[in-house]
Design a protein around this motif. Sequence first.
Motif, PDB file in Angstrom:
ATOM      1  N   PRO A 133       0.850  -1.193   0.040  1.00  0.00           N
ATOM      2  CA  PRO A 133      -0.059  -0.014  -0.021  1.00  0.00           C
ATOM      3  C   PRO A 133       0.824   1.263  -0.132  1.00  0.00           C
ATOM      4  CG  PRO A 133      -0.006  -1.282   2.174  1.00  0.00           C
ATOM      5  CD  PRO A 133       0.629  -1.981   1.313  1.00  0.00           C
ATOM      6  N   ALA A 134       0.243   2.316  -0.417  1.00  0.00           N
ATOM      7  CA  ALA A 134       0.747   3.568  -0.318  1.00  0.00           C
ATOM      8  C   ALA A 134       0.977   4.177   1.061  1.00  0.00           C
ATOM      9  CB  ALA A 134       0.111   4.495  -1.438  1.00  0.00           C
ATOM     10  N   LEU A 135       2.015   4.980   1.075  1.00  0.00           N
ATOM     11  CA  LEU A 135       1.974   5.908   2.575  1.00  0.00           C
ATOM     12  C   LEU A 135       0.830   6.535   2.548  1.00  0.00           C
ATOM     13  CD1 LEU A 135       5.776   6.648   2.403  1.00  0.00           C
ATOM     14  CD2 LEU A 135       4.718   4.771   3.928  1.00  0.00           C
ATOM     15  N   GLN A 136       0.327   6.897   3.917  1.00  0.00           N
ATOM     16  CA  GLN A 136      -0.999   7.465   4.023  1.00  0.00           C
ATOM     17  C   GLN A 136      -0.485   8.909   4.297  1.00  0.00           C
ATOM     18  OE1 GLN A 136      -2.298   5.666   7.783  1.00  0.00           O
ATOM     19  NE2 GLN A 136      -3.828   4.392   6.613  1.00  0.00           N
ATOM     20  N   HIS A 137       0.710   9.242   4.637  1.00  0.00           N
ATOM     21  CA  HIS A 137       1.156  10.814   4.846  1.00  0.00           C
ATOM     22  C   HIS A 137       2.684  10.707   4.196  1.00  0.00           C
ATOM     23  CE1 HIS A 137      -2.241  11.472   7.121  1.00  0.00           C
ATOM     24  NE2 HIS A 137      -2.087  10.549   7.812  1.00  0.00           N
ATOM     25  N   PRO A 138       2.870  10.563   3.090  1.00  0.00           N
ATOM     26  CA  PRO A 138       4.238  10.645   2.380  1.00  0.00           C
ATOM     27  C   PRO A 138       5.180  11.644   2.645  1.00  0.00           C
ATOM     28  CG  PRO A 138       2.765  10.893   0.743  1.00  0.00           C
ATOM     29  CD  PRO A 138       1.923  10.710   2.017  1.00  0.00           C
ATOM     30  N   HIS A 139       4.596  12.923   2.786  1.00  0.00           N
ATOM     31  CA  HIS A 139       5.353  13.981   3.092  1.00  0.00           C
ATOM     32  C   HIS A 139       5.768  14.311   4.541  1.00  0.00           C
ATOM     33  CE1 HIS A 139       4.791  15.120  -1.075  1.00  0.00           C
ATOM     34  NE2 HIS A 139       3.531  15.170  -0.704  1.00  0.00           N
TER      35      HIS A 139
END
Length: 162
Positions: A133-139
């Motif tokens: 899964p993609a990160l929830q808060h990539p920044h």
Amino acid sequence: GAAGAPGCPAIDAGGVTWADRRLGARRQDVAEVVGDFVLRRADGLWAYQLAVVVDDADQGVTHVVRGEDLLDSTPRQLLLQHALGAAAPFYLHTPLVRAPDGEKLSKQHGAPAVDTSHPLAALGAAACALGLPALQHPHDTTVGEALAWWAQAWSRIYNRPS
């Protein structure tokens, strides 16, 4: 585990049945699809199929994670493991990363090096290719936090009890 479950292949006159941890139940009639396969090359060296089985058994390998381009080798290796009395490892074949033309990305085919100037973006692309899964808060995520997140996701997705 049941025959055909990860690590517990079923071998009969019709072929080999096993479970890949990502791709699920698989079956191949090696005699029909492959026929006899080489164990010792013409130059006297042992062929890959036998060498990897003996090496894995000698090292006590329990889990094999490799690209799905090697999926077709699995039933031959399972047959050799069975013939040698070696335990069959659990197999998981990952998706391949491909160029727009469908060719597998590799140095052999001129693939560019991974851009390490943005490590989180590079890791995110790799995770996506692996079905994570993609990160929830990539920044707002560090590389360490991202790796921990993907390791947990890998365990949930691929390390389920069989």
